[in-house]
Design a protein around this motif. Structure first.
Motif, PDB file in Angstrom:
ATOM      1  N   ASN A  33      -9.956 -17.580  26.618  1.00 50.30           N
ATOM      2  CA  ASN A  33     -11.382 -16.923  26.225  1.00 50.30           C
ATOM      3  C   ASN A  33     -12.067 -16.667  25.330  1.00 50.30           C
ATOM      4  O   ASN A  33     -13.035 -15.593  24.560  1.00 50.30           O
ATOM      5  N   HIS A  54     -19.976 -17.593  27.085  1.00 52.81           N
ATOM      6  CA  HIS A  54     -20.260 -15.541  26.837  1.00 52.81           C
ATOM      7  C   HIS A  54     -20.114 -16.207  25.256  1.00 52.81           C
ATOM      8  O   HIS A  54     -20.468 -16.513  24.223  1.00 52.81           O
ATOM      9  N   THR A  80     -12.233 -23.593  23.041  1.00 55.57           N
ATOM     10  CA  THR A  80     -11.123 -23.068  24.514  1.00 55.57           C
ATOM     11  C   THR A  80     -10.710 -24.962  25.064  1.00 55.57           C
ATOM     12  O   THR A  80      -9.622 -24.224  25.532  1.00 55.57           O
ATOM     13  N   SER A  81     -11.664 -25.801  24.470  1.00 56.52           N
ATOM     14  CA  SER A  81     -11.250 -26.734  25.297  1.00 56.52           C
ATOM     15  C   SER A  81     -10.035 -27.110  24.159  1.00 56.52           C
ATOM     16  O   SER A  81      -9.357 -29.000  25.136  1.00 56.52           O
ATOM     17  N   GLU A 124     -13.506 -19.140  16.495  1.00 54.53           N
ATOM     18  CA  GLU A 124     -14.332 -19.673  16.116  1.00 54.53           C
ATOM     19  C   GLU A 124     -15.906 -19.382  14.473  1.00 54.53           C
ATOM     20  O   GLU A 124     -16.876 -19.768  14.323  1.00 54.53           O
ATOM     21  N   GLY A 175     -20.639 -29.393  25.396  1.00 56.24           N
ATOM     22  CA  GLY A 175     -20.577 -29.184  23.732  1.00 56.24           C
ATOM     23  C   GLY A 175     -21.376 -29.812  23.439  1.00 56.24           C
ATOM     24  O   GLY A 175     -20.473 -30.279  22.014  1.00 56.24           O
ATOM     25  N   ILE A 193     -20.386 -18.819  23.280  1.00 57.72           N
ATOM     26  CA  ILE A 193     -18.889 -19.573  22.916  1.00 57.72           C
ATOM     27  C   ILE A 193     -18.462 -19.694  24.465  1.00 57.72           C
ATOM     28  O   ILE A 193     -18.474 -19.781  25.521  1.00 57.72           O
ATOM     29  N   GLY A 194     -17.234 -20.759  23.936  1.00 56.40           N
ATOM     30  CA  GLY A 194     -16.844 -21.461  24.880  1.00 56.40           C
ATOM     31  C   GLY A 194     -17.162 -23.196  25.747  1.00 56.40           C
ATOM     32  O   GLY A 194     -18.790 -23.805  25.217  1.00 56.40           O
ATOM     33  N   GLY A 195     -16.737 -23.743  26.007  1.00 55.02           N
ATOM     34  CA  GLY A 195     -16.928 -25.405  26.897  1.00 55.02           C
ATOM     35  C   GLY A 195     -15.565 -25.497  28.352  1.00 55.02           C
ATOM     36  O   GLY A 195     -15.785 -26.845  28.571  1.00 55.02           O
ATOM     37  N   TYR A 196     -14.255 -24.878  27.773  1.00 53.90           N
ATOM     38  CA  TYR A 196     -13.478 -24.772  29.172  1.00 53.90           C
ATOM     39  C   TYR A 196     -14.114 -24.545  30.051  1.00 53.90           C
ATOM     40  O   TYR A 196     -13.922 -25.189  31.255  1.00 53.90           O
ATOM     41  N   PHE A 197     -14.709 -22.739  30.298  1.00 57.01           N
ATOM     42  CA  PHE A 197     -15.083 -22.686  31.369  1.00 57.01           C
ATOM     43  C   PHE A 197     -16.550 -22.760  31.547  1.00 57.01           C
ATOM     44  O   PHE A 197     -17.299 -21.636  32.116  1.00 57.01           O
ATOM     45  N   ALA A 220      -7.572 -22.121  26.226  1.00 63.18           N
ATOM     46  CA  ALA A 220      -8.804 -21.339  27.187  1.00 63.18           C
ATOM     47  C   ALA A 220      -7.250 -20.831  28.179  1.00 63.18           C
ATOM     48  O   ALA A 220      -7.036 -19.604  29.049  1.00 63.18           O
ATOM     49  N   ALA A 234     -14.840 -24.654  13.184  1.00 59.10           N
ATOM     50  CA  ALA A 234     -16.771 -25.013  13.721  1.00 59.10           C
ATOM     51  C   ALA A 234     -16.188 -25.810  14.708  1.00 59.10           C
ATOM     52  O   ALA A 234     -16.728 -26.972  14.604  1.00 59.10           O
ATOM     53  N   ARG A 288     -16.506 -35.540  19.232  1.00 62.03           N
ATOM     54  CA  ARG A 288     -17.882 -35.590  20.172  1.00 62.03           C
ATOM     55  C   ARG A 288     -18.084 -36.980  18.799  1.00 62.03           C
ATOM     56  O   ARG A 288     -18.255 -36.744  17.731  1.00 62.03           O
ATOM     57  N   ALA A 336     -12.130 -16.381  21.583  1.00 62.65           N
ATOM     58  CA  ALA A 336     -12.810 -18.103  20.823  1.00 62.65           C
ATOM     59  C   ALA A 336     -13.691 -16.869  20.246  1.00 62.65           C
ATOM     60  O   ALA A 336     -13.795 -18.320  18.919  1.00 62.65           O
ATOM     61  N   GLU A 378     -15.237 -26.142  19.216  1.00 59.97           N
ATOM     62  CA  GLU A 378     -15.268 -25.470  20.423  1.00 59.97           C
ATOM     63  C   GLU A 378     -13.730 -25.765  20.830  1.00 59.97           C
ATOM     64  O   GLU A 378     -12.906 -26.324  21.336  1.00 59.97           O
ATOM     65  N   GLN A 411     -21.533 -28.235  16.461  1.00 55.54           N
ATOM     66  CA  GLN A 411     -20.751 -27.373  16.389  1.00 55.54           C
ATOM     67  C   GLN A 411     -21.197 -27.153  15.207  1.00 55.54           C
ATOM     68  O   GLN A 411     -21.024 -27.665  13.438  1.00 55.54           O
ATOM     69  N   ARG A 412     -20.860 -25.486  14.184  1.00 57.27           N
ATOM     70  CA  ARG A 412     -21.106 -24.745  13.320  1.00 57.27           C
ATOM     71  C   ARG A 412     -19.887 -23.491  13.458  1.00 57.27           C
ATOM     72  O   ARG A 412     -19.523 -23.314  14.641  1.00 57.27           O
TER      73      ARG A 412
END
Ligand SMILES: Cc1cc2nc3c(=O)[nH]c(=O)nc-3n(C[C@H](O)[C@H](O)[C@H](O)COP(=O)(O)OP(=O)(O)OC[C@H]3O[C@@H](n4cnc5c(N)ncnc54)[C@H](O)[C@@H]3O)c2cc1C
Ligand SMILES: [Zn+2]
Lengths: 90, 245
Positions: free
Chosen positions: A12, B44, A27-28, A19, B3, B104-108, A43, A23, A90, A15, A25, B7-8
């Motif tokens: 985390n 975050h 952490t997944s 990023e 999510g 930021i983030g998509g897991y937590f 993460a 471009a 996605r 990240a 996400e 995304q960019r």
């Protein structure tokens, strides 16, 4: 707690830096360690962010999976330790 | 779903401080006006400070307000020998501008669509992302069972105390606070560090398959996650975020 443990973070914490470049996400994203073959979400990887760069290690075997270094004008990414990155679409 | 936003690559942007309020002896709540689009509870941002000689330092801070709220709020704990946090707590004022990137983030991350039961476990300022989840749970009218186990040093150190007391009155929400250093006379919550015995007693049992989120200082997070897995929670459902320390 030892000095190293006190500075340990997880994916985390890296990240935002990743990023800046990718471009997606991040952490997944699932990374497979080139050392032991274990797969984990970014993460879940272990991060040491207080080195001159950011060192990202495998939680199973401690091998380096990625390294990032920011120098004026560029980011360097060393992905030798990542056998694959699986990026959800996605 | 999580999510779903387009995304960019992240870029740094300027946020305006709209409020800067001391919440506990060591923690400040900082409200920011910034156009980030909708964020997800648990995400975050990164904050970047630039000195006059060009030297830069960046740190991550959880978003403590729900996407349904008007401002993006942070809860920052002051570390006396820290590089960035004393600036944010002591120097920054309402009306100032700061640089940040995110969300930021998509897991937590937890949002109402993911359902429950959900067990949140916080050490100190690690409660920040859970404040966003609790606000979102209420704003979205979620009926998911949401249970927070929160470790603070003393009663004065409990972050967002009034809001937590209000959340505790809502159906489906449990707020369980443990004090580790000192507890006042008549304290009705728990006393002592979060250990395996407390987890076995206070956490939604593995048989009910809760989604578990653990956040706070690194040693706290690693100790709790290890004990939970030993108690039968699947490693994949125990999500962690380490703040360092
Ligand atoms: C994803 C993520 C989310 C975060 N969210 C929050 C948040 O919502 N609120 C918040 O207050 N912090 C949060 N943090 C921690 C934050 O990013 C900084 O690490 C923290 O503010 C310390 O920065 P500093 O520059 O003041 O201290 P530094 O100069 O980095 O460190 C000063 C000293 O404190 C120690 N230290 C570093 N971090 C901690 C810590 N967390 N606890 C105790 N000692 C520490 C260091 O080892 C060093 O000795 C988060 C971290 C991450 C990775
Ligand atoms: Zn490995």
């Amino acid at each position: 707690m030892d000095h190293i443990a006190a500075h340990r973070l997880d994916g985390n914490a890296a990240a935002g830096r990743l990023e800046d470049v990718f471009a997606v996400e991040i952490t997944s994203v699932r990374a497979t360690c080139n050392g032991c073959g274990a797969t984990a979400a970014v993460a879940e990887l272990t991060v040491y962010a207080d080195a001159p760069g950011t060192v990202i290690r495998c939680p199973s075997c401690e091998a380096v999976v990625m390294r990032l270094a920011q120098v004026p004008g560029s980011t360097w990414i060393d992905l030798r330790g990542a056998r694959t990155l699986q990026i959800p679409l996605r | 779903m999580v999510g779903a936003a387009i995304q960019r690559r992240l870029t740094w942007q300027v946020a305006q401080v709209s409020a800067h309020v001391r919440d506990t002896p060591r923690c400040w709540r900082i409200s920011l006006d910034v156009e980030l689009g909708a964020w997800l509870p648990g995400q975050h941002i990164d904050v970047r400070l630039t000195a006059s000689d060009g030297y830069q330092a960046q740190r991550s801070y959880s978003i403590a307000s729900a996407p349904e709220e008007r401002t993006l709020d942070l809860v920052v704990e002051r570390l006396d020998d820290g590089e960035v946090s004393p600036y944010l707590t002591d120097e920054l004022r309402a009306g100032d501008a700061i640089e940040l990137r995110g969300p930021i983030g998509g897991y937590f991350v937890w949002q109402a669509g993911l359902g429950g039961p959900v067990q949140l476990i916080a050490g100190g300022s690690g409660v920040a992302p859970f404040l966003a989840m609790l606000e979102h749970h209420q704003a979205a009218g979620s009926d998911a069972r949401l249970s927070l186990l929160y470790s603070a040093r003393a009663e004065d150190d409990i972050i967002a105390r009034e809001r937590l007391d209000e959340h505790a009155q809502r159906a489906g929400v449990e707020i369980d606070i443990t004090l580790t250093r000192e507890a006042p006379d008549g304290w009705k919550g728990r006393i002592g560090r979060v250990d395996a015995a407390m987890l076995a007693e206070a956490v939604i049992p593995a048989s009910e398959q809760p989604q578990v989120f653990v956040c706070g200082p690194t040693a706290f997070v690693e100790g709790v996650a290890e004990a939970l897995v030993a108690q039968g929670h699947a490693p994949a459902v125990v999500k962690t975020e380490r703040f360092g320390g």
